[in-house]
Design a protein around this motif. Structure first.
Motif, short mmCIF file in Angstrom:
data_model
loop_
_atom_site.label_atom_id
_atom_site.label_comp_id
_atom_site.label_asym_id
_atom_site.label_seq_id
_atom_site.Cartn_x
_atom_site.Cartn_y
_atom_site.Cartn_z
N SER A 87 -10.35 -48.74 45.83
CA SER A 87 -11.32 -47.69 46.13
C SER A 87 -10.84 -46.35 45.58
O SER A 87 -9.64 -46.17 45.31
CB SER A 87 -11.56 -47.56 47.64
N ILE A 88 -11.79 -45.45 45.39
CA ILE A 88 -11.50 -44.09 44.95
C ILE A 88 -12.25 -43.12 45.86
O ILE A 88 -13.45 -43.29 46.11
CB ILE A 88 -11.93 -43.87 43.48
N TYR B 298 -10.03 -45.44 36.86
CA TYR B 298 -11.37 -44.99 36.46
C TYR B 298 -11.39 -43.48 36.21
O TYR B 298 -10.65 -42.73 36.84
CB TYR B 298 -12.39 -45.30 37.56
N GLN B 299 -12.28 -43.09 35.30
CA GLN B 299 -12.69 -41.69 35.18
C GLN B 299 -14.04 -41.56 35.91
O GLN B 299 -14.91 -42.42 35.77
CB GLN B 299 -12.83 -41.29 33.72
N ALA C 296 -6.22 -43.99 39.81
CA ALA C 296 -5.72 -45.35 39.98
C ALA C 296 -6.42 -46.07 41.11
O ALA C 296 -6.85 -45.46 42.09
CB ALA C 296 -4.22 -45.31 40.23
N THR C 297 -6.53 -47.39 40.95
CA THR C 297 -7.02 -48.26 42.02
C THR C 297 -6.05 -49.42 42.17
O THR C 297 -5.53 -49.93 41.19
CB THR C 297 -8.42 -48.82 41.70
N GLY D 174 -7.46 -44.28 45.59
CA GLY D 174 -7.11 -43.28 44.61
C GLY D 174 -7.96 -42.04 44.83
O GLY D 174 -8.92 -42.05 45.61
N THR D 175 -7.63 -40.96 44.18
CA THR D 175 -8.39 -39.71 44.35
C THR D 175 -8.87 -39.21 43.01
O THR D 175 -8.20 -39.39 41.98
CB THR D 175 -7.53 -38.63 45.03
N ALA D 176 -10.04 -38.58 43.01
CA ALA D 176 -10.61 -38.03 41.78
C ALA D 176 -11.26 -36.70 42.08
O ALA D 176 -11.91 -36.53 43.12
CB ALA D 176 -11.63 -39.00 41.18
#
Length: 473
Positions: free
Chosen positions: A262-263, A316-317, A359-360, A367-369
């Motif tokens: 998850s993000i 992911y982006q 990252a996942t 992860g954090t975005a």
């Protein structure tokens, strides 16, 4: 001087000379010690080598017995499908032995594969047993033993087919205990497939499941169960595939399936404005190097939202907006929301850029975005209205890469006459108002850009179209 005195003098001198030769010099002592050390080292090395060789020989003998014992165990099993990859440890006389068993199917064409292969029939199972032990020299090869197992009965016949299912994770590791279901695919016209009996078993420790002797036709294979926390590379929780099978043939169907990662995304991370309102039907897009772009609805609370995703090692982006419409695997239909698609330099010479990869991990912490957006203010709107933003076409010189599938985002917070701070994905928009919450308000009810306080760099096209530019300084 008489003769007696002379003789006494000579004797005294000889005695003094003899006294000086009674001991050894320092050099002689050092040489003697060095010779002794060389001899002692040679003897010690010989003894140590003998002990090591004896220990290694005994350990190898024990390892050979363990390998032969494991081979006898697998030969005694009645069900060849129960013989799978695995590893066990055993301690004998203080030495820990690791017994590793690997298996592969050998087909009628000579192909060797873990679960079998398309176009070839299961025939025998090759079993390799490898034994290593603690303290063994890195140059010492492991003890090996092999055998070939033949099933107790025929696995295939010329009038039916075989479906082989293999499930592996994000790093290609076999996934055991994954539920497998199979049945006729009702969407295939004239399908001759029949119900599968007995039902397929869950995947074994090799990630394999075998559906034997099925009536030729097209079968829908589904893996996983709802709520098991698993997901595939197309972001599906219970993925399915249609497998056509002919008489006397076999088909291997592979799935990639793993614990979901998850993000947690922070939206409008580029703005310190307080009280930002996000669309109630907000979408975010996730792009990895290992799979297709994916757009999913998100519920933003306190600028944050968490999304479950397949744990691609690259991560992911993330950016706000609907990058791809429809199911995963389709081509991007709205480039405007992707900051990296803003490749034409603006007046300050800047181009857009995506954020870093987040990252996942399978089943791991989120992860954090940070997800920047266009944040603007609607100044003193009329009370009792709902606002909706719909994608628009910008002027030719604006530099917006465009949105072929228009987006429509609705804010379900009713206006009160006070200024409202709104956040939207990058792109060009027209803002509408309506007395009901809807994504299709009458086009005549537009809001003029003159009543908006837009961020620096925004462009205007006419009186109602404004562009939220991703090319930040």
């Amino acid at each position: 001087m008489n003769a007696r005195t002379t003789i006494r003098t000579i004797r005294q001198r000889l005695q003094r000379g003899a006294a000086g030769d009674t001991g050894m010099t320092l050099i002689e002592v050092l040489v003697a010690m060095m010779v002794f050390a060389i001899i002692a080292m040679a003897v010690a090395y010989s003894l140590t080598l003998t002990l090591v060789m004896t220990r290694d020989s005994r350990a190898r003998e024990v390892a050979a017995n363990l390998a032969a014992q494991q081979i006898d165990v697998v030969r005694s099993l009645q069900n060849v499908f129960s013989v799978n990859n695995g590893s066990t440890t055993q301690t004998v006389d203080g030495i820990t032995y690791t017994v590793t068993q690997t298996t592969d199917w050998v087909s009628n064409t000579g192909t060797v594969a873990t679960c079998g292969s398309t176009g070839s029939l299961l025939q025998n199972k090759l079993v390799n047993v490898s034994v290593k032990w603690s303290g063994m020299d890195v140059a010492t090869p492991a003890v090996q033993a092999n055998t070939l197992l033949a099933p107790s009965g025929p696995l295939n016949d010329q009038s039916s087919g075989t479906i082989l299912v293999r499930v592996s994770g994000s790093t290609n590791i076999s996934q055991p205990s994954i539920a497998v279901a199979a049945g006729p695919d009702s969407s295939v016209p004239g399908n001759t497939a029949t119900a599968v009996n007995p039902a397929p078993t869950a995947t074994d420790s090799d990630g394999c499941s075998y559906i034997l002797k099925v009536v030729p036709g097209s079968y829908k294979i589904t893996i996983g169960t709802s709520g098991d926390g698993m997901i595939n590379e197309k972001q599906q929780t219970t993925p399915s595939k249609t497998v056509p099978i002919a008489a006397g043939n076999s088909v291997l169907q592979s799935f990639t399936y793993d614990k979901a990662g998850s993000i947690t995304s922070t939206f409008a991370s580029n703005s310190g404005t307080s009280g930002i309102l996000f669309p109630s039907n907000m979408y975010a897009s996730f792009v990895s190097t290992g799979g297709d772009p994916y757009s999913a609805p998100v519920t933003v609370a306190s600028k944050k939202a968490t999304t479950s995703l397949f744990p691609f090692p690259s991560g992911y982006q993330v950016f706000a907006g609907t990058y791809v419409a429809g199911t995963p695997g389709t081509a991007p239909t709205c480039l405007s929301v992707d900051p990296g698609a803003w490749t034409t330099p603006n007046a300050s010479g800047h181009v857009g850029a995506r954020g870093n990869f987040s990252a996942t991990k399978p089943g791991g912490p989120a992860g954090t975005a940070s997800v920047p957006m266009g944040v603007f203010t609607v100044k003193a709107p009329t009370t009792g209205r709902f606002l909706t933003a719909i994608s628009a076409t910008a002027g030719a010189t604006v530099g917006d890469p465009g949105c072929a599938t228009p987006m429509a985002y609705t804010f379900t917070t009713k206006t009160t006459g006070a200024d409202m701070n709104l956040a939207l994905p990058y792109g060009s928009w027209t803002l509408y108002w309506a007395t009901t919450s809807t994504t299709t308000p009458p086009l005549s009810q537009t809001i003029a850009v003159s009543t908006l306080n837009l961020p620096s760099g925004s462009a205007l096209t006419g009186t109602t179209v404004f562009t939220l530019d991703a090319r930040a300084p």
